[in-house]
Design an enzyme around this catalytic site. Structure first.
Site, mmCIF file in Angstrom:
data_model
loop_
_atom_site.group_PDB
_atom_site.id
_atom_site.type_symbol
_atom_site.label_atom_id
_atom_site.label_comp_id
_atom_site.label_asym_id
_atom_site.label_seq_id
_atom_site.Cartn_x
_atom_site.Cartn_y
_atom_site.Cartn_z
ATOM 1 N N LYS A 122 73.028 -2.280 64.210
ATOM 2 C CA LYS A 122 72.441 -1.818 62.949
ATOM 3 C C LYS A 122 72.358 -0.287 62.940
ATOM 4 O O LYS A 122 72.463 0.346 63.990
ATOM 5 C CB LYS A 122 71.047 -2.418 62.793
ATOM 6 C CG LYS A 122 70.127 -2.016 63.933
ATOM 7 C CD LYS A 122 68.875 -2.860 63.989
ATOM 8 C CE LYS A 122 67.974 -2.357 65.097
ATOM 9 N NZ LYS A 122 66.951 -3.310 65.456
ATOM 10 N N TYR A 174 63.962 32.728 58.978
ATOM 11 C CA TYR A 174 63.121 32.609 57.792
ATOM 12 C C TYR A 174 61.651 32.861 58.102
ATOM 13 O O TYR A 174 61.140 32.417 59.144
ATOM 14 C CB TYR A 174 63.245 31.189 57.218
ATOM 15 C CG TYR A 174 64.512 30.960 56.435
ATOM 16 C CD1 TYR A 174 64.829 31.735 55.323
ATOM 17 C CD2 TYR A 174 65.390 29.945 56.812
ATOM 18 C CE1 TYR A 174 65.994 31.503 54.607
ATOM 19 C CE2 TYR A 174 66.559 29.705 56.101
ATOM 20 C CZ TYR A 174 66.855 30.492 54.989
ATOM 21 O OH TYR A 174 67.995 30.267 54.290
#
Ligand SMILES: *Cc1c(COP(=O)(O)O)cnc(C)c1O
Length: 821
Positions: free
Chosen positions: A489, A715
């Site tokens: 999965k 940033y």
């Protein structure tokens, strides 16, 4: 390499039951999936803990194989057309035959063992010595109880030097390998770390390894590895060690590393030499010293050797599989070219089920003495594998044009790699699996670059060999009848569903599990025919489920009734389904109180067959919750019994996930569901397991800069330099799955043998790293985000999450590359 069957019977002391006495054997096989020449192959029915080769004989007979070595357990009466050699032990027979074959040749045989470097040293010796010798060597790292005899079987009168590697995993194995290889020159490579797998101590491991050289006249090795075992050598043996001390045959005086090269000063048998090598890492330096000593022993002049060392290539022996243009898959195996490695690569090509058309791009075969035969043999091998398009590169292939035209639907021939490239048209390649196999001089890397999709340079490398190893580790925990479902999965925990499922199909697991029907459909489209259980179904998925033969998990009355109604409308009967029980996880499933009603619905229900009944453990990895785990199991037992009584037939029962496979042997029932462990991640309390690292996430340095003290990085100016710093910008950010939680020193990455912290905040596509303390760093260098050197568990812990989340959130834009070692 031809023996008649009666001769083989005598060599292996078999009882011969021969249908056709005049059969000639050329090829040996132990793996029913890898047989290219049925008529001349002898199949050994090996019996291992998990697999019994005898079970494949019926199928093999149908495929035209008619020569078998079997043991007394086998009843051959139904197979009247085949030859059987009956022996006590089929593995022993294989080894005995190889040992006999080895004795037919009087040329030098180099035997290599050790913990690290065997394959690289073998390949470098091959590169250094092949101008002077016609060498036969083990393909890739064929060094096991089975790999060694198959390698030695390749020896022929055309060769005049052999190089074989021998690897062992537990005591008692080396003697057999020594009898087969019978080395005349021995080499012990780096004996490695003191963690000793199947051995009581590092010393025991070393002593066992040295059994390879019991009758070897001359043995090479590092002083540090050899001296603790000097008692094991006979006085008649010549021991050639290298090291810093004066007593060594090869005294290393100085090792000076420069930016890209290393200079080694040594004294060998009294003569001073200076060697210049194009590597700077310790492992390569060591491997070169081994190669230098042996090449010198075999008579290569120092100046010639230096010229050849300058041309040494780092060895990447691995098959690489990448997604390429127009939905193609490219397998790049252009490192070396010999018949055995071609055979291995063609098998790997055959495993690729996601495309139906197979293309081989092949160069001229490196010079052999019986040139025409070699070409004919390769053509036969290609024909046996249903190659659709053949592209030959090189002058020699031109002579075979008419034969090739008859043998392959599509043929293109080019005089050189450059000729191919100048006429390259990307649109000619579509939906095909392409194998590139060429000698190094042909420079097939250039073709790989053309075919590969250009993407940014962050890669997730998935090691298929490690997956196979981990699967074997888990299988070794299972009782004999227990089946294995593997959970693929979430894109196979981030590793790529189709590729992983293909490998699992090849290794014959019993079931696959996916979360959603779409995932199952993808697998079917990629040629996966194993049974697939879908865990999270809804009504919208029913038609896809039946169309693609997927098996739903039914976990509630609404979903049960809806599916039943769907089957009735479609007129489908006996459709396989799986019943999920909730025994304490409280996620999906029927509860104990639901059982009577479920019994009622299942009784005399001709629309469904209950394939399995299962439940999921909430905390199987946690010793503090063992009582709860037992409670879940008890409840599961009780419900299964009730359902079995109603149904009147038995079904598969399963409850164990990865951690439980190791921790709770009594909870195996008749199937287990393997998940994260396959991908090499051990849960906290199962670390006795020798799992191998499967996934490596790596990227590269885009830019390096010097930043003075007191500047800020990134940033919002979150990162601050407190000293003159070297800052590397790497090509990965949170959009790739490199979490923002790793910013500002929380996370580290691995560069040039060292960890370096993130500085400032993680950006969307890039991240800045403080590499001030990392030596010899350059733009373009590779950075490991997680992998062998930096376990994914560590990243998870920095992010305060679990490895499952890290693996499954690596974004789809990160290219997956599959390697086989
Ligand atoms: C994911 C999953 C597994 C596998 O769990 P691991 O912890 O990865 O081994 C097993 N069973 C079910 C129902 C699952 O959803």
């Amino acid at each position: 390499m031809q023996y008649d069957i009666q001769h083989i019977s005598e060599i292996t002391k078999a009882t011969a039951l021969l249908h056709n006495k005049n059969t000639v054997i050329e090829h040996l096989a132990t793996d029913s999936r890898r047989i290219a020449f049925p008529a001349t192959t002898l199949f050994f029915a090996l019996v291992t803990e998990r697999r019994d080769g005898h079970a494949y004989i019926a199928e093999l007979c149908e495929r035209g194989i008619s020569n078998f070595i079997v043991d007394h357990s086998f009843d051959n009466t139904p197979f009247t057309e085949a030859n059987f050699l009956v022996v006590k032990n089929t593995l022993l027979a294989l080894q005995t035959l190889a040992a006999y074959h080895r004795q037919q040749f009087a040329y030098q045989v180099i035997g290599i063992t050790g913990s690290n470097g065997k394959t690289i040293v073998k390949e470098w010796l091959y590169q250094l010595l092949s101008p002077d010798y016609t060498i036969i060597r083990s393909p890739r790292s064929y060094n096991s109880q089975i790999g060694v005899p198959l390698s030695v079987w390749q020896m022929s009168a055309e060769n005049n030097l052999a190089i074989f590697e021998a690897g062992i995993s537990k005591p008692g194995e080396m003697e057999a390998l020594a009898n087969i290889i019978q080395p005349t020159i021995g080499l012990l490579t780096n004996i490695g770390e003191p963690h000793s797998d199947g051995f009581a101590s590092p010393q025991q491991k070393l002593e066992e390894k040295l059994l390879l050289f019991t009758n070897t006249p001359i043995i090479f090795g590092r002083e540090t590895d050899m001296h603790s075992c000097s008692h094991q050598f006979k006085t008649s043996q010549q021991i050639i060690t290298w090291g810093n001390a004066a007593g060594n045959a090869c005294v290393i005086q100085a090792i000076e590393k420069a930016q890209l090269t290393t200079i080694i000063n040594l004294v060998y048998h009294g003569h001073h030499h200076q060697i210049n090598i194009p590597f700077t890492d310790d492992a390569s330096i060591e491997n070169i010293i081994h190669c230098w000593c042996i090449s010198t022993q075999l008579g290569v002049a120092a100046s010639t050797l230096q010229t050849r060392i300058n041309q040494l290539q780092p060895v990447d022996m691995r098959l690489q599989l990448v997604h390429a243009i127009n939905n193609c898959t490219v397998i790049n195996d252009s490192y070396s070219f010999d018949i055995t490695s071609l055979s291995v690569a063609l098998d790997f090509l055959a495993q690729q089920q996601q495309q139906t058309n197979r293309t081989v791009i092949i160069s001229d075969i490196p010079a052999t003495s019986s040139e025409r035969d070699a070409y004919l043999q390769v053509i036969e091998m290609l024909k046996a594998r249903n190659i659709h398009t053949l592209i030959t590169i090189g002058e020699h292939w031109m002579a075979f044009e008419s034969l090739l035209q008859q043998s392959f639907p599509l043929l293109q021939q080019y005089i050189s790699t450059d000729a191919f490239i100048s006429q390259f048209n990307a649109s000619h390649f579509k939906n095909e699996a392409i194998l590139l196999k060429g000698g190094r001089v042909f420079g097939f890397e250039k073709i790989v670059l053309l075919l590969e999709k250009k993407v940014h340079q962050t890669l997730m490398e998935i090691n298929l060999t490690a997956i196979a190893h981990n699967l074997k580790e888990y299988r070794s925990q299972l009782a004999r009848h227990v089946k294995m479902m593997v959970m693929v999965k979430a894109f196979a925990y981030g590793s790529g569903s189709a590729e992983i499922a293909g490998l699992l199909q090849f290794h014959k697991v019993d079931y696959l599990g996916v979360a959603y029907a779409d995932e199952g459909v993808e697998l079917r489209k990629a040629g996966i025919h194993l049974p697939i259980m879908v865990m999270n179904v809804d009504e919208a998925a029913f038609s896809a489920i039946t169309e693609y033969n997927l098996e739903p998990e039914l976990f509630s009355f609404p979903i049960f009734n809806a599916f039943l109604q769907f089957l009735q409308q479609q007129g489908v009967t006996k459709y396989p389904v799986h019943i999920k029980l909730d025994t304490g996880m409280h996620r999906l499933g029927f509860e104990a109180a639901d059982i009577p009603q479920l019994q009622h619905l299942l009784a005399h229900n001709q629309y469904m067959i209950v394939q399995s009944v299962f439940s999921h453990l909430a905390a199987s990895e946690d010793p503090n919750e063992d009582a709860f785990t037992q409670f879940q199991a008890a409840q599961f037992d009780e419900s299964c019994k009730a359902l079995e009584a109603t149904l009147g037939y038995s079904f598969i029962q399963h409850i164990s996930n990865s951690a439980a496979i190791f921790r709770n042997h009594q909870l195996q029932y008749n199937m287990v569901r393997l998940g994260i462990g396959l991908y090499g991640v051990e849960s906290a309390n199962t670390n006795q397991v020798a799992l191998q690292t499967v996934t490596t996430l790596k990227t590269t340095i885009a830019q390096l800069r010097q930043v003075p003290t007191g500047e800020t990085i990134g940033y919002n100016r979150r990162g601050k330099t407190t000293r003159p710093s070297t800052i590397a910008t790497i090509r990965i950010g949170y959009a790739d799955g490199f979490s923002r939680r790793l910013g500002n020193g929380v996370g580290k990455v691995y560069i040039n043998g060292q960890l370096a912290p993130v500085i400032g905040s993680v950006c969307m596509d890039m991240t800045m790293i403080d590499v001030t303390d990392v030596p010899q760093i350059q733009e373009g260098d590779t950075v490991e985000i997680f992998g062998k050197h930096l376990p994914v568990q560590q990243i998870a812990s920095w992010c305060q999450t679990i490895p499952y989340e890290i693996l499954t959130t690596i974004s789809q834009r990160v290219k997956r590359v599959y390697v086989e070692e």
